[in-house]
Scaffold this active site. Structure first.
Site, short mmCIF file in Angstrom:
data_model
loop_
_atom_site.label_atom_id
_atom_site.label_comp_id
_atom_site.label_asym_id
_atom_site.label_seq_id
_atom_site.Cartn_x
_atom_site.Cartn_y
_atom_site.Cartn_z
N MET A 12 50.05 39.31 51.94
CA MET A 12 50.61 39.33 50.82
C MET A 12 52.03 39.94 50.70
SD MET A 12 48.25 38.64 48.76
CE MET A 12 48.67 39.59 47.09
N ASN A 31 58.37 46.12 59.02
CA ASN A 31 57.03 46.45 59.43
C ASN A 31 57.07 47.34 60.57
OD1 ASN A 31 54.24 44.93 58.80
ND2 ASN A 31 54.36 45.54 60.91
N SER A 124 47.60 40.11 41.80
CA SER A 124 46.50 39.26 41.78
C SER A 124 46.91 37.78 42.29
CB SER A 124 45.46 39.61 40.94
OG SER A 124 44.60 38.34 41.14
N LYS A 179 44.03 46.49 37.60
CA LYS A 179 43.78 45.79 38.59
C LYS A 179 42.38 45.97 39.10
CE LYS A 179 44.38 42.91 42.23
NZ LYS A 179 43.71 43.24 43.32
N HIS A 182 40.20 44.36 36.97
CA HIS A 182 40.30 42.89 37.27
C HIS A 182 39.37 42.53 38.43
CE1 HIS A 182 41.80 39.95 39.95
NE2 HIS A 182 42.36 39.41 38.90
N ASN A 183 39.28 43.20 39.61
CA ASN A 183 38.50 42.95 40.67
C ASN A 183 36.73 43.09 40.50
OD1 ASN A 183 41.08 42.98 42.09
ND2 ASN A 183 40.64 44.02 43.55
N GLU A 186 35.89 40.09 38.80
CA GLU A 186 35.96 39.31 40.02
C GLU A 186 34.60 39.29 40.60
OE1 GLU A 186 38.35 39.06 44.21
OE2 GLU A 186 39.60 39.04 42.32
N TYR A 187 34.23 40.68 41.11
CA TYR A 187 32.94 40.53 41.69
C TYR A 187 31.86 40.05 40.81
CZ TYR A 187 34.01 44.09 45.17
OH TYR A 187 34.78 44.68 46.19
N HIS A 447 15.28 69.84 26.46
CA HIS A 447 16.54 69.71 26.33
C HIS A 447 16.86 69.19 24.69
CE1 HIS A 447 17.02 69.39 30.60
NE2 HIS A 447 16.06 68.85 30.94
#
Length: 463
Positions: A12, A31, A124, A179, A182-183, A186-187, A447
């Protein structure tokens, strides 16, 4: 010339660096493993103006103020290590990885004190999207975003309607939250597709060749199912294994991996108090698939199925079930964003979020323009909601119920398709059975409960 630093030259990071260079930026690349930098320069150095850097200090020296640095390293400690480097006031750090939105919020506050702009940006699109135009979801420092916006806008995918797939999502960790959800969506959609494949193969007796033909047909000609995920599914069924000559899909172990964003989405849903059962079912399904040894022990359990005939036009039923479950998956995720936005004060524009998912990203689909209208405002919103309602009318909804019932009858697990239907029925129900649960809680734990005929909380001595 705009300058950009890129830290992390994995798939990426490398492709985003190339994307930026293609759009006229001078890109300093660094890097931690210098061999990776050398390899990048050997393979892509001629594509634009790149400056290879051996140290972080080299990177800073190569950039022109205001210095913008895109961080593409593993979420967590590696991002914090970059933040601890000797940065200067006015520098802009952009975390383009899948960091947890709470970590992003913390980093923003820490760097704000030093006069450094921090942007948490979801990206994405995978390998191809990073290079050719991803969907970008920036949040955090709005001032820092304004500075780098011209370059990021050029790098982003087209939305198919004259715009670009990028928008400022909001302050704090809003970008990474969007994001993350969003994932989660996607799942959910991937699981719904997998279940559709499973029931077509096990009950409909479809061959892989027939499945390839079917998914390709849906993607090419169905205005509701056309999407990136349907497209690649059709291609997957056509792929042969180079080692055995078999269909590759049949050689892949049924154990799905995950990197955590789906789990984070379900945790957020619990925290913000909005149910996302389709996304949760998808996360659970991946977890269950990983229990290889445990699953083996269950295979001796009795399997008493019902001998029900396969309905006519079963393929059309599955298509409707997949379409409606996908719409529900989107709606669950978008509504979760709305809940979080309200609680956190992010003021996220839901229509804009859906718009930037229309190109570049993994969940891009022809369903999104309708959802964009439904979560927008004014007359477009009314029109979008009416269009969504039409999807659930008559035969389509009946087909959804038929598929879920048929899966149950034949012992084919459909956790996401059935969770979507249960969510739909729960949301539209006039009354839910939780009145009994409140009575039980009051019975054993005092309760209390609320009444339908007057305000206040009440307790009953049940015995």
């Amino acid at each position: 010339m705009i300058s950009l630093g890129v830290i992390g030259l994995g798939t990426m990071g490398a492709n985003l660096a190339r994307n930026a260079a293609r759009h006229g930026a001078e890109v300093a690349v660094y890097n931690r493993t210098t061999e990776k930098t050398a390899k990048f320069m050997k393979e892509h150095g001629s594509e634009g103006k790149f400056i290879p850097c051996k140290t972080f200090e080299d990177l800073l020296a190569a950039l022109k103020p205001p210095r913008a640095i895109l961080i593409m390293v593993k979420a967590g400690d590696a991002v914090d290590a970059v933040i601890e480097e000797p940065l200067s006031p006015g520098d802009i750090l952009i975390d383009g990885g899948n960091s947890h939105y709470k970590d992003t919020g913390r980093r923003i506050q820490e760097l704000q004190k030093k006069g450094i702009y921090f942007i948490g940006m979801g990206v994405s699109g995978g390998e191809s999207g990073a290079l050719n135009g991803p969907s970008m979801m920036p949040g955090g420092s709005e001032e820092g975003y304004r500075i780098i916006k011209p370059l990021l806008t050029k790098m982003a995918a087209d939305d198919g309607d004259g715009g670009k797939c990028i928008t400022y999502c909001g302050p704090d960790g809003a970008g990474h939250f969007v994001k993350m959800v969003h994932n989660g969506i996607e799942y959910a959609i991937m699981q719904c597709i997998a279940e559709s494949y499973d029931i077509l193969k096990r009950v409909g007796k479809y061959s892989n060749a027939k499945l390839a033909e079917l998914f390709t047909e849906w993607n090419n000609n169905d205005p509701e199912l056309r999407s990136f995920l349907i497209e690649i599914t059709g291609k997957i069924f056509q792929k042969k294994d180079s080692e055995t000559g078999n269909d590759l899909i049949d050689m892949i172990l049924d154990k799905a991996a995950q990197k955590g964003t789906g789990k984070w989405t379900t945790e957020a849903a619990m925290n913000y108090g909005f149910p996302i059962p389709t996304i949760t079912a998808a996360v659970d399904a991946r977890n269950l698939s990983g229990c290889i040894d445990c699953r083996a022990g269950w295979r001796t359990m009795p399997n008493e199925t019902l001998d029900t005939p396969t309905p006519e036009h079963f393929t059309d039923h599955v298509k409707s079930a997949l379409t409606l479950a996908s719409i529900v998956s989107y709606m669950q995720g978008i509504t979760l964003i709305a809940y979080a936005s309200q609680e956190e004060g992010w003021n996220i524009d839901l229509g804009e979020v859906v718009r930037i998912w229309r190109g570049g990203c993994i969940i891009r689909s022809t369903l999104l323009p309708t959802l964009q209208k439904a979560y927008g405002s004014g007359k477009d919103m009314e029109k979008g909601l009416k269009e969504i309602h039409k999807h659930f009318e008559e035969e389509a909804q009946q087909s959804w119920r038929t598929v879920v019932a048929h899966g149950i009858a034949h012992g084919v697990p459909l956790p996401a398709l059935s969770a979507s239907l249960a969510f739909y029925d729960s949301m539209r129900a006039e009354h839910l059975p939780q009145n009994l649960i409140q009575a039980q809680r009051d019975f054993f734990g005092a309760h209390t409960y609320e009444r339908i005929d007057k305000e206040g909380t009440f307790h009953t001595e049940w015995e």
